[in-house]
Scaffold this motif. Structure first.
Motif, PDB file in Angstrom:
ATOM      1  N   GLU A 100     133.130  15.804  64.212  1.00 61.01           N
ATOM      2  CA  GLU A 100     133.484  16.919  65.092  1.00 61.01           C
ATOM      3  C   GLU A 100     132.864  18.191  64.532  1.00 61.01           C
ATOM      4  O   GLU A 100     132.694  18.336  63.321  1.00 61.01           O
ATOM      5  N   GLN A 101     132.554  19.129  65.430  1.00 61.93           N
ATOM      6  CA  GLN A 101     132.066  20.435  64.984  1.00 61.93           C
ATOM      7  C   GLN A 101     132.363  21.486  66.029  1.00 61.93           C
ATOM      8  O   GLN A 101     132.172  21.275  67.229  1.00 61.93           O
ATOM      9  N   SER A 102     132.886  22.623  65.570  1.00 59.06           N
ATOM     10  CA  SER A 102     133.056  23.807  66.396  1.00 59.06           C
ATOM     11  C   SER A 102     132.568  24.983  65.557  1.00 59.06           C
ATOM     12  O   SER A 102     132.153  24.795  64.412  1.00 59.06           O
ATOM     13  N   ARG A 105     135.029  25.010  62.479  1.00 60.79           N
ATOM     14  CA  ARG A 105     135.704  23.782  62.030  1.00 60.79           C
ATOM     15  C   ARG A 105     134.752  22.600  62.126  1.00 60.79           C
ATOM     16  O   ARG A 105     133.952  22.502  63.062  1.00 60.79           O
TER      17      ARG A 105
END
Length: 287
Positions: A100-102, A105
């Motif tokens: 996951e990547q934002s 985060r």
């Protein structure tokens, strides 16, 4: 899965660089343009060049890479040149996947198939960046049909000058032999007064595990607070590494002592099939 060799998280004036392909490591932690950890080369080839890496499913050395769990005997190859004692598990020498990547985060994962470490497991790191700090969670899940020994830790590198001080509440230290294996426990201070806050320098190598860690370490530069490291409550040990002549040091929160199979009350856990162990490290930055 997202396939990235390097990714960057941002939260206002703070940036975090990650290297999933190089041990799932941290490359840089910057706040208002200042590096708060040892800076990694632009294209690192070895995790030992990075700013921090995960220790999973054990920390530090296992003597000769050999131990037994019940009737099962395990023998692991050396994984640091010709040093005979296997270090830090498999995660630090592996490629991790970006799950996951934002913007602020990221989640990295690593799945180990049973081999000379005869258990299958999945390790997971969660990085959450904030405007003046970082929290990292590290977990391991036993995917095998039998119980697996497990330990976790973090291996951060911090910058060091002649004015750098470290303050951390500990109650004793494990003395070590020439291979950095623990030999006997000594209560109180040894060479450095870390509980009071002491200079991070010495004429000889410091590579020792300190017991009774209270979960907080403060780094000062020229008397000014630079950063505060906190760790989850089960990280009762702080391994401090100060190589003479270098411009960095390590203060590693871990949940067991080195060579845990040869010492009682070492902190090493036993995970039943499907069980998960979890720790965290938090770094607050003072500008």
């Amino acid at each position: 899965m997202i396939d990235l060799s390097t990714l960057t998280l941002t939260a206002r004036d703070t940036a975090l660089e990650l290297h999933p392909d190089v041990g799932g490591a941290i490359g840089r932690l910057l706040h208002k343009g200042r590096d708060y950890m040892r800076r990694t080369p632009d294209e690192p080839r070895d995790v030992l060049e990075t700013a921090s890496f995960p220790l999973v499913p054990f920390c530090n050395r296992i003597k000769d890479g050999t131990f037994a769990v019940g009737t099962q005997k395990v023998k692991m190859k050396p994984n640091l040149g010709d040093h005979p004692h296997t270090l830090h598990g498999q995660g630090w020498r592996a490629r991790w996947k970006v799950a996951e990547q934002s913007p602020s985060r990221a989640v990295l994962t690593f799945r180990h198939k049973a081999d000379e470490w005869p258990w299958e497991y999945e390790a997971r790191q969660v990085f959450e960046l904030r405007p003046a700090g970082l929290r990292v969670w590290l977990s391991v899940k036993n995917l095998s049909a039998t119980a697996m020994p497990a330990g976790l830790g973090f291996h951060p590198y911090f910058n060091r000058t002649p004015q750098t001080r470290l303050k951390a509440q500990v109650d004793g230290v494990w003395m070590a032999d020439q291979d950095c294996l623990p030999t006997e426990w000594q209560a109180g201070l040894w060479r450095k007064d870390w509980p009071l806050g002491d200079f991070v320098s010495d004429s000889v190598l410091i590579d020792h595990c300190h017991s009774g860690f209270m979960g907080r370490a403060d780094v000062y530069e020229d008397g000014t607070p630079l950063l505060t490291l906190r760790a989850s409550p089960d990280c009762h040990w702080l391994h401090i590494y100060v190589p003479p002549g270098e411009d960095f040091f390590c203060a590693e929160p871990v949940n067991h002592m080195p060579d845990p199979f040869n010492h009682a009350n070492s902190g090493l856990r036993c995970l039943k099939p499907g069980d998960v162990a979890l720790i965290w490290m938090d770094i607050s930055l003072h500008s």
